[in-house]
Design a protein around this motif. Structure first.
Motif, PDB file in Angstrom:
ATOM      1  N   LEU A 166       0.822  -1.205   0.000  1.00 45.99           N
ATOM      2  CA  LEU A 166       0.000   0.000   0.000  1.00 45.99           C
ATOM      3  C   LEU A 166       0.858   1.257   0.000  1.00 45.99           C
ATOM      4  O   LEU A 166       0.585   2.210  -0.744  1.00 45.99           O
ATOM      5  CB  LEU A 166      -0.930  -0.008   1.221  1.00 45.99           C
ATOM      6  N   ILE A 167       1.913   1.282   0.821  1.00 46.87           N
ATOM      7  CA  ILE A 167       2.792   2.450   0.872  1.00 46.87           C
ATOM      8  C   ILE A 167       3.479   2.658  -0.473  1.00 46.87           C
ATOM      9  O   ILE A 167       3.576   3.789  -0.975  1.00 46.87           O
ATOM     10  CB  ILE A 167       3.848   2.299   1.996  1.00 46.87           C
ATOM     11  N   LYS A 168       3.950   1.583  -1.080  1.00 43.80           N
ATOM     12  CA  LYS A 168       4.584   1.696  -2.401  1.00 43.80           C
ATOM     13  C   LYS A 168       3.600   2.240  -3.430  1.00 43.80           C
ATOM     14  O   LYS A 168       3.941   3.059  -4.275  1.00 43.80           O
ATOM     15  CB  LYS A 168       5.114   0.332  -2.847  1.00 43.80           C
ATOM     16  N   PHE A 169       2.348   1.763  -3.348  1.00 48.97           N
ATOM     17  CA  PHE A 169       1.316   2.230  -4.268  1.00 48.97           C
ATOM     18  C   PHE A 169       1.033   3.718  -4.074  1.00 48.97           C
ATOM     19  O   PHE A 169       0.899   4.479  -5.046  1.00 48.97           O
ATOM     20  CB  PHE A 169       0.038   1.413  -4.063  1.00 48.97           C
ATOM     21  N   LEU A 170       0.959   4.151  -2.825  1.00 50.84           N
ATOM     22  CA  LEU A 170       0.716   5.562  -2.541  1.00 50.84           C
ATOM     23  C   LEU A 170       1.875   6.440  -3.011  1.00 50.84           C
ATOM     24  O   LEU A 170       1.655   7.531  -3.569  1.00 50.84           O
ATOM     25  CB  LEU A 170       0.476   5.761  -1.041  1.00 50.84           C
ATOM     26  N   MET A 171       3.121   5.978  -2.807  1.00 55.05           N
ATOM     27  CA  MET A 171       4.275   6.758  -3.261  1.00 55.05           C
ATOM     28  C   MET A 171       4.335   6.798  -4.783  1.00 55.05           C
ATOM     29  O   MET A 171       4.678   7.827  -5.371  1.00 55.05           O
ATOM     30  CB  MET A 171       5.574   6.179  -2.688  1.00 55.05           C
ATOM     31  N   THR A 172       3.983   5.693  -5.440  1.00 57.55           N
ATOM     32  CA  THR A 172       3.941   5.675  -6.903  1.00 57.55           C
ATOM     33  C   THR A 172       2.884   6.653  -7.405  1.00 57.55           C
ATOM     34  O   THR A 172       3.107   7.385  -8.389  1.00 57.55           O
ATOM     35  CB  THR A 172       3.621   4.256  -7.419  1.00 57.55           C
ATOM     36  N   THR A 173       1.743   6.695  -6.737  1.00 56.06           N
ATOM     37  CA  THR A 173       0.688   7.644  -7.091  1.00 56.06           C
ATOM     38  C   THR A 173       1.163   9.079  -6.898  1.00 56.06           C
ATOM     39  O   THR A 173       0.924   9.952  -7.740  1.00 56.06           O
ATOM     40  CB  THR A 173      -0.565   7.390  -6.227  1.00 56.06           C
ATOM     41  N   LEU A 174       1.865   9.317  -5.799  1.00 53.46           N
ATOM     42  CA  LEU A 174       2.387  10.652  -5.512  1.00 53.46           C
ATOM     43  C   LEU A 174       3.374  11.091  -6.594  1.00 53.46           C
ATOM     44  O   LEU A 174       3.249  12.184  -7.165  1.00 53.46           O
ATOM     45  CB  LEU A 174       3.056  10.637  -4.128  1.00 53.46           C
ATOM     46  N   PHE A 175       4.349  10.227  -6.899  1.00 51.76           N
ATOM     47  CA  PHE A 175       5.348  10.582  -7.905  1.00 51.76           C
ATOM     48  C   PHE A 175       4.723  10.757  -9.286  1.00 51.76           C
ATOM     49  O   PHE A 175       5.068  11.665 -10.045  1.00 51.76           O
ATOM     50  CB  PHE A 175       6.445   9.518  -7.982  1.00 51.76           C
ATOM     51  N   GLY A 176       3.795   9.853  -9.628  1.00 55.92           N
ATOM     52  CA  GLY A 176       3.158   9.914 -10.933  1.00 55.92           C
ATOM     53  C   GLY A 176       2.364  11.195 -11.115  1.00 55.92           C
ATOM     54  O   GLY A 176       2.354  11.789 -12.200  1.00 55.92           O
ATOM     55  N   THR A 177       1.702  11.645 -10.049  1.00 52.43           N
ATOM     56  CA  THR A 177       0.921  12.879 -10.113  1.00 52.43           C
ATOM     57  C   THR A 177       1.817  14.086 -10.318  1.00 52.43           C
ATOM     58  O   THR A 177       1.497  14.993 -11.097  1.00 52.43           O
ATOM     59  CB  THR A 177       0.092  13.048  -8.826  1.00 52.43           C
ATOM     60  N   ILE A 178       2.956  14.102  -9.635  1.00 49.57           N
ATOM     61  CA  ILE A 178       3.893  15.219  -9.807  1.00 49.57           C
ATOM     62  C   ILE A 178       4.478  15.209 -11.215  1.00 49.57           C
ATOM     63  O   ILE A 178       4.568  16.258 -11.874  1.00 49.57           O
ATOM     64  CB  ILE A 178       5.012  15.151  -8.755  1.00 49.57           C
ATOM     65  N   GLY A 179       4.884  14.030 -11.694  1.00 50.46           N
ATOM     66  CA  GLY A 179       5.430  13.936 -13.044  1.00 50.46           C
ATOM     67  C   GLY A 179       4.426  14.382 -14.089  1.00 50.46           C
ATOM     68  O   GLY A 179       4.769  15.107 -15.029  1.00 50.46           O
ATOM     69  N   GLU A 180       3.174  13.962 -13.932  1.00 41.67           N
ATOM     70  CA  GLU A 180       2.111  14.364 -14.854  1.00 41.67           C
ATOM     71  C   GLU A 180       1.914  15.875 -14.801  1.00 41.67           C
ATOM     72  O   GLU A 180       1.696  16.531 -15.825  1.00 41.67           O
ATOM     73  CB  GLU A 180       0.814  13.645 -14.494  1.00 41.67           C
ATOM     74  N   GLY A 181       1.996  16.432 -13.588  1.00 40.81           N
ATOM     75  CA  GLY A 181       1.843  17.870 -13.430  1.00 40.81           C
ATOM     76  C   GLY A 181       2.926  18.650 -14.143  1.00 40.81           C
ATOM     77  O   GLY A 181       2.648  19.657 -14.816  1.00 40.81           O
ATOM     78  N   PHE A 182       4.171  18.191 -14.031  1.00 40.69           N
ATOM     79  CA  PHE A 182       5.266  18.845 -14.746  1.00 40.69           C
ATOM     80  C   PHE A 182       5.077  18.720 -16.259  1.00 40.69           C
ATOM     81  O   PHE A 182       5.271  19.681 -17.004  1.00 40.69           O
ATOM     82  CB  PHE A 182       6.609  18.226 -14.345  1.00 40.69           C
ATOM     83  N   TYR A 183       4.700  17.524 -16.714  1.00 42.77           N
ATOM     84  CA  TYR A 183       4.539  17.271 -18.154  1.00 42.77           C
ATOM     85  C   TYR A 183       3.442  18.147 -18.752  1.00 42.77           C
ATOM     86  O   TYR A 183       3.600  18.704 -19.844  1.00 42.77           O
ATOM     87  CB  TYR A 183       4.227  15.797 -18.395  1.00 42.77           C
ATOM     88  N   LYS A 184       2.334  18.276 -18.040  1.00 40.56           N
ATOM     89  CA  LYS A 184       1.200  19.050 -18.550  1.00 40.56           C
ATOM     90  C   LYS A 184       1.260  20.520 -18.145  1.00 40.56           C
ATOM     91  O   LYS A 184       0.358  21.294 -18.471  1.00 40.56           O
ATOM     92  CB  LYS A 184      -0.111  18.431 -18.059  1.00 40.56           C
ATOM     93  N   LYS A 185       2.321  20.897 -17.413  1.00 35.56           N
ATOM     94  CA  LYS A 185       2.533  22.273 -16.965  1.00 35.56           C
ATOM     95  C   LYS A 185       1.357  22.781 -16.143  1.00 35.56           C
ATOM     96  O   LYS A 185       0.883  23.904 -16.306  1.00 35.56           O
ATOM     97  CB  LYS A 185       2.801  23.181 -18.162  1.00 35.56           C
ATOM     98  N   HIS A 186       0.864  21.918 -15.252  1.00 34.28           N
ATOM     99  CA  HIS A 186      -0.233  22.295 -14.382  1.00 34.28           C
ATOM    100  C   HIS A 186       0.253  23.188 -13.252  1.00 34.28           C
ATOM    101  O   HIS A 186       1.433  23.164 -12.873  1.00 34.28           O
ATOM    102  CB  HIS A 186      -0.886  21.046 -13.794  1.00 34.28           C
ATOM    103  N   SER A 187      -0.654  23.946 -12.695  1.00 33.36           N
ATOM    104  CA  SER A 187      -0.339  24.774 -11.536  1.00 33.36           C
ATOM    105  C   SER A 187      -0.228  23.889 -10.296  1.00 33.36           C
ATOM    106  O   SER A 187      -0.680  22.734 -10.289  1.00 33.36           O
ATOM    107  CB  SER A 187      -1.426  25.822 -11.321  1.00 33.36           C
ATOM    108  N   LYS A 188       0.331  24.442  -9.253  1.00 31.36           N
ATOM    109  CA  LYS A 188       0.445  23.733  -7.983  1.00 31.36           C
ATOM    110  C   LYS A 188      -0.936  23.310  -7.492  1.00 31.36           C
ATOM    111  O   LYS A 188      -1.119  22.169  -7.030  1.00 31.36           O
ATOM    112  CB  LYS A 188       1.125  24.635  -6.959  1.00 31.36           C
TER     113      LYS A 188
END
Length: 209
Positions: A166-188
């Motif tokens: 579960l912790i690994k899944f949550l950290m993967t979700t966290l990292f993936g969301t940040i990476g997606e945010g950078f890629y799509k140039k989303h705001s904070k």
């Protein structure tokens, strides 16, 4: 085995250490790790190539050392979040995410983290994870170090390995969301909203009652 600078590096004056770290920060913020140039780093740090290899095994060694300096505060941030959430795992991550995102999107470090998250591999994911959130292979999975900070009675876990998964899944979700945010140039704010939505899905599910 996790690499660290050699003893020779730590015998350098603080000024020389700072100069080398600053050179690394500039190069790793300019381009991703695989494109970074040791020549640029040693030129900026005003050291010879031979001296560089007395301090670090390779550019990857320097990269992960620099990353370790940037992530020093994240473990305390994570534990403080769980404390504020009174042991609620999901609420803790909702509190942790904006705090760590602020660190990542800080103007001084944002280019470095942008390259890192857009080119993240398995090792980088492990290195950037707060130490408390890592599952240490030498420990039994039932002894995950985060367990003592979490109200385990609120989680529907049936297997001794479930918490680590579960912790690994949550950290993967966290990292993936940040990476997606950078890629799509989303705001904070957009990135935080996307993460909270995913946490809601994990905590409450998607099936209608």
């Amino acid at each position: 085995m996790k690499k660290v600078p050699t003893k020779t590096y730590f015998n350098l004056s603080e000024e020389k250490q700072s100069r080398l770290v600053a050179a690394a920060a500039e190069e790793f913020s300019r381009v991703p790790l695989n494109e970074a140039s040791i020549n640029n780093i040693i030129k900026k740090a005003e050291i010879s190539r031979g001296s560089f290899y007395q301090y670090f095994a390779d550019k990857e060694d320097l990269y992960y050392y620099y990353l370790s300096l940037l992530k020093q505060d994240t473990q305390k941030m994570l534990l403080d979040s769980f404390k504020k959430a009174k042991g609620n795992l999901f609420e803790g991550y909702r509190l942790f995410f904006p705090a760590v995102l602020t660190l990542i999107m800080d103007e001084e470090h944002s280019d470095f983290f942008k390259h890192m998250f857009l080119h993240m591999d398995y090792r980088t994911g492990k290195e950037v994870t707060p130490d408390t959130a890592k599952h240490l292979e030498t420990e039994r999975k039932s002894d995950h170090p985060l367990k003592k900070h979490i109200d385990m009675e609120k989680l529907k876990l049936t297997d001794s390995e479930d918490f680590s998964m579960l912790i690994k899944f949550l950290m993967t979700t966290l990292f993936g969301t940040i990476g997606e945010g950078f890629y799509k140039k989303h705001s904070k704010e957009e990135i935080i909203s996307a993460f909270n939505k995913k946490i809601d899905w994990i905590e409450y599910g998607l099936e209608k009652n």
